[in-house]
Design a protein around this motif. Structure first.
Motif, PDB file in Angstrom:
ATOM      1  N   ALA A 243       0.823  -1.219   0.000  1.00 55.88           N
ATOM      2  CA  ALA A 243       0.000   0.000   0.000  1.00 55.88           C
ATOM      3  C   ALA A 243       0.852   1.262   0.000  1.00 55.88           C
ATOM      4  O   ALA A 243       0.310   2.366  -0.005  1.00 55.88           O
ATOM      5  CB  ALA A 243      -0.906  -0.002   1.233  1.00 55.88           C
ATOM      6  N   SER A 244       2.169   1.101  -0.014  1.00 59.21           N
ATOM      7  CA  SER A 244       3.058   2.259   0.169  1.00 59.21           C
ATOM      8  C   SER A 244       4.112   2.372  -0.937  1.00 59.21           C
ATOM      9  O   SER A 244       5.321   2.396  -0.664  1.00 59.21           O
ATOM     10  CB  SER A 244       3.752   2.153   1.537  1.00 59.21           C
ATOM     11  OG  SER A 244       2.809   1.964   2.562  1.00 59.21           O
TER      12      SER A 244
ATOM     13  N   GLU B 161       5.170   4.767  -2.707  1.00 56.82           N
ATOM     14  CA  GLU B 161       6.072   5.940  -2.716  1.00 56.82           C
ATOM     15  C   GLU B 161       7.331   5.643  -1.914  1.00 56.82           C
ATOM     16  O   GLU B 161       8.399   6.140  -2.225  1.00 56.82           O
ATOM     17  CB  GLU B 161       5.411   7.189  -2.090  1.00 56.82           C
ATOM     18  CG  GLU B 161       4.242   7.751  -2.866  1.00 56.82           C
ATOM     19  CD  GLU B 161       2.918   7.150  -2.421  1.00 56.82           C
ATOM     20  OE1 GLU B 161       2.944   6.180  -1.605  1.00 56.82           O
ATOM     21  OE2 GLU B 161       1.867   7.602  -2.897  1.00 56.82           O
TER      22      GLU B 161
ATOM     23  N   ASN C  64     -13.272  -1.444   3.071  1.00 49.02           N
ATOM     24  CA  ASN C  64     -12.875  -2.127   1.835  1.00 49.02           C
ATOM     25  C   ASN C  64     -12.573  -3.586   2.210  1.00 49.02           C
ATOM     26  O   ASN C  64     -12.603  -3.959   3.380  1.00 49.02           O
ATOM     27  CB  ASN C  64     -11.682  -1.435   1.144  1.00 49.02           C
ATOM     28  CG  ASN C  64     -10.400  -1.479   1.958  1.00 49.02           C
ATOM     29  OD1 ASN C  64     -10.319  -2.152   2.983  1.00 49.02           O
ATOM     30  ND2 ASN C  64      -9.387  -0.760   1.513  1.00 49.02           N
TER      31      ASN C  64
ATOM     32  N   GLU D 270      -4.545   4.242   7.580  1.00 48.73           N
ATOM     33  CA  GLU D 270      -4.553   5.149   6.411  1.00 48.73           C
ATOM     34  C   GLU D 270      -4.070   4.404   5.159  1.00 48.73           C
ATOM     35  O   GLU D 270      -4.664   4.509   4.088  1.00 48.73           O
ATOM     36  CB  GLU D 270      -3.643   6.346   6.737  1.00 48.73           C
ATOM     37  CG  GLU D 270      -3.471   7.349   5.611  1.00 48.73           C
ATOM     38  CD  GLU D 270      -2.018   7.519   5.199  1.00 48.73           C
ATOM     39  OE1 GLU D 270      -1.750   7.469   3.983  1.00 48.73           O
ATOM     40  OE2 GLU D 270      -1.147   7.673   6.098  1.00 48.73           O
ATOM     41  N   ARG D 271      -3.013   3.598   5.305  1.00 51.62           N
ATOM     42  CA  ARG D 271      -2.452   2.905   4.136  1.00 51.62           C
ATOM     43  C   ARG D 271      -3.364   1.770   3.657  1.00 51.62           C
ATOM     44  O   ARG D 271      -3.569   1.584   2.460  1.00 51.62           O
ATOM     45  CB  ARG D 271      -1.055   2.373   4.430  1.00 51.62           C
ATOM     46  CG  ARG D 271      -0.036   3.450   4.692  1.00 51.62           C
ATOM     47  CD  ARG D 271       0.117   4.351   3.473  1.00 51.62           C
ATOM     48  NE  ARG D 271       0.803   5.592   3.793  1.00 51.62           N
ATOM     49  CZ  ARG D 271       2.069   5.854   3.481  1.00 51.62           C
ATOM     50  NH1 ARG D 271       2.795   4.977   2.836  1.00 51.62           N
ATOM     51  NH2 ARG D 271       2.600   7.022   3.802  1.00 51.62           N
TER      52      ARG D 271
ATOM     53  N   ALA E 168      -6.419   1.610   3.765  1.00 52.71           N
ATOM     54  CA  ALA E 168      -7.580   2.207   3.090  1.00 52.71           C
ATOM     55  C   ALA E 168      -7.275   2.495   1.614  1.00 52.71           C
ATOM     56  O   ALA E 168      -8.177   2.665   0.807  1.00 52.71           O
ATOM     57  CB  ALA E 168      -7.988   3.496   3.794  1.00 52.71           C
ATOM     58  N   ARG E 169      -5.988   2.531   1.256  1.00 49.86           N
ATOM     59  CA  ARG E 169      -5.628   2.821  -0.140  1.00 49.86           C
ATOM     60  C   ARG E 169      -5.782   1.589  -1.030  1.00 49.86           C
ATOM     61  O   ARG E 169      -5.714   1.699  -2.250  1.00 49.86           O
ATOM     62  CB  ARG E 169      -4.170   3.255  -0.230  1.00 49.86           C
ATOM     63  CG  ARG E 169      -3.872   4.564   0.472  1.00 49.86           C
ATOM     64  CD  ARG E 169      -2.398   4.848   0.260  1.00 49.86           C
ATOM     65  NE  ARG E 169      -1.973   6.085   0.900  1.00 49.86           N
ATOM     66  CZ  ARG E 169      -0.743   6.563   0.797  1.00 49.86           C
ATOM     67  NH1 ARG E 169       0.173   5.909   0.100  1.00 49.86           N
ATOM     68  NH2 ARG E 169      -0.415   7.684   1.402  1.00 49.86           N
ATOM     69  N   LEU E 170      -5.882   0.408  -0.408  1.00 53.00           N
ATOM     70  CA  LEU E 170      -5.853  -0.829  -1.236  1.00 53.00           C
ATOM     71  C   LEU E 170      -7.240  -1.184  -1.769  1.00 53.00           C
ATOM     72  O   LEU E 170      -8.243  -0.887  -1.162  1.00 53.00           O
ATOM     73  CB  LEU E 170      -5.295  -1.990  -0.411  1.00 53.00           C
ATOM     74  CG  LEU E 170      -3.807  -1.888  -0.078  1.00 53.00           C
ATOM     75  CD1 LEU E 170      -3.402  -2.972   0.917  1.00 53.00           C
ATOM     76  CD2 LEU E 170      -2.943  -2.010  -1.340  1.00 53.00           C
TER      77      LEU E 170
END
Ligand code: BDR
Ligand code: CA
Length: 313
Positions: free
Chosen positions: A25-26, A28, A214, A308-309, A311-313
């Motif tokens: 998920a990270s 960057e 999610n 937070e991370r 939630a990006r997936l």
């Protein structure tokens, strides 16, 4: 800054799964070059299955997953179904993976990657027994100096042990491998039980995973629900320690963690204390420091990052 290239060496394991999800998920901060599997929490056939399930859950069937060592260097395998359940990933209902397992052996992948990538650009992130890493160092001593850093979960000082009264699971399962890695000269960052037992999945933190709404948040909440029952009964704590994600969180936000540069040696001969990490926390010897041994964590910051991370997936 370019993302850090890493190889995750793992035995999933619900907490391994969360560590992998956090890395994926990270993008960057982290580029996952591959996931190498080892026997540990459950036998190799299951850890290779579980690692692929986790990649698919993250929507990343393109990640290369390799099978490695199916037993410790010199000992019989000890597993931890009593913590992680029969599959190693008990809790959520997850279907068998479709993505293939790579044909190459995990150890060959580690060696070839360390030879082909620029020197000092690849970080190893072992979150299971250290068999694959030690075997790679044994087979190809020339790659040892190419490793940027090893950020691993294992050991304990103040918490002493979880699988025996004196030793933590990952180190106890393959103490000879651990001794090889701790003596390798590669810069080590160690996440022992001392810090992971401060990263507790309380009810509120578990609810926050579920509230992501999610598939990943739901699955992680169900995984932590599952292994929580074991730790609650054992420690009477307010939640289960989320061990392995401390490694990938450290790669993203090192300022959440603090520790000491100290000497850590591995006990390989005593039956009673086999796999103990003899950590010179108080610096009472003149043995040279070989590890940044982490002792503290900003747990709220860690769980905010995780939520937070995911939630990006
Ligand atoms: C370690 O052992 C395993 O059960 C967990 O996945 C973690 O890597 C904690 O002692
Ligand atoms: Ca693990």
């Amino acid at each position: 800054m370019a993302p850090r290239k890493i190889i995750i060496d793992t035995d999933p394991g619900q907490d391994d799964a969360v560590a992998i999800l956090l890395a994926l998920a990270s993008p960057e901060e982290i580029e996952v070059l591959g996931i190498t599997c080892v026997a540990g929490n459950v036998p190799l056939a299951l850890t290779t299955r579980n690692a692929r399930i986790v990649c698919e859950l993250a929507g990343r069937p393109d990640i290369k997953v390799f099978a490695g060592s199916d037993r410790p260097l010199k000992r019989d395998l000890i597993t931890a179904e009593h913590v992680h359940g029969k599959t190693g990933l008990d809790g959520p209902v997850l279907s068998d993976p479709i993505m293939p397992l790579q044909e190459k052996h995990a150890v060959d992948f580690i060696i070839e990657t360390l030879r082909s990538e620029p020197k000092g650009s690849v970080t190893l992130v072992p979150i299971g027994p250290l068999t694959n890493i030690a075997t790679a160092f044994e087979q190809a001593p020339d790659v040892v100096g190419n490793v940027a850093e090893i950020v691993l979960m294992g050991g304990a000082y103040f918490q002493v042990g979880n699988i025996t009264p004196a030793a933590e699971f990952n180190i106890h399962v393959d103490p000879e491998a651990a001794a090889r890695v701790f003596g390798s000269g590669v810069p080590l960052v160690v996440m022992p039980l001392d810090v992971t037992h401060k990263a507790l999945v309380t009810r509120a933190r578990n609810d926050a995973f579920r509230a992501i709404k999610n598939r990943v948040g739901e699955a992680v909440a169900e995984m932590t629900d599952f292994f929580e029952r074991f730790d609650r009964e054992k420690y009477g704590s307010e939640g289960a320690p989320l061990h392995d994600p401390c490694t990938t969180a450290y790669l993203i936000r090192p300022e959440l963690f603090s520790g000491r540069h100290i000497n850590v040696e591995i006990e390989t001969t005593s039956d009673l204390t086999l796999g103990m990490t003899v950590a010179d926390w108080w610096r009472v010897t003149d043995r040279a420091p070989n590890a940044l041994f982490i002792g503290d964590i900003d747990a709220d910051g860690f769980f905010s990052l995780l939520t937070e991370r995911l939630a990006r997936l």
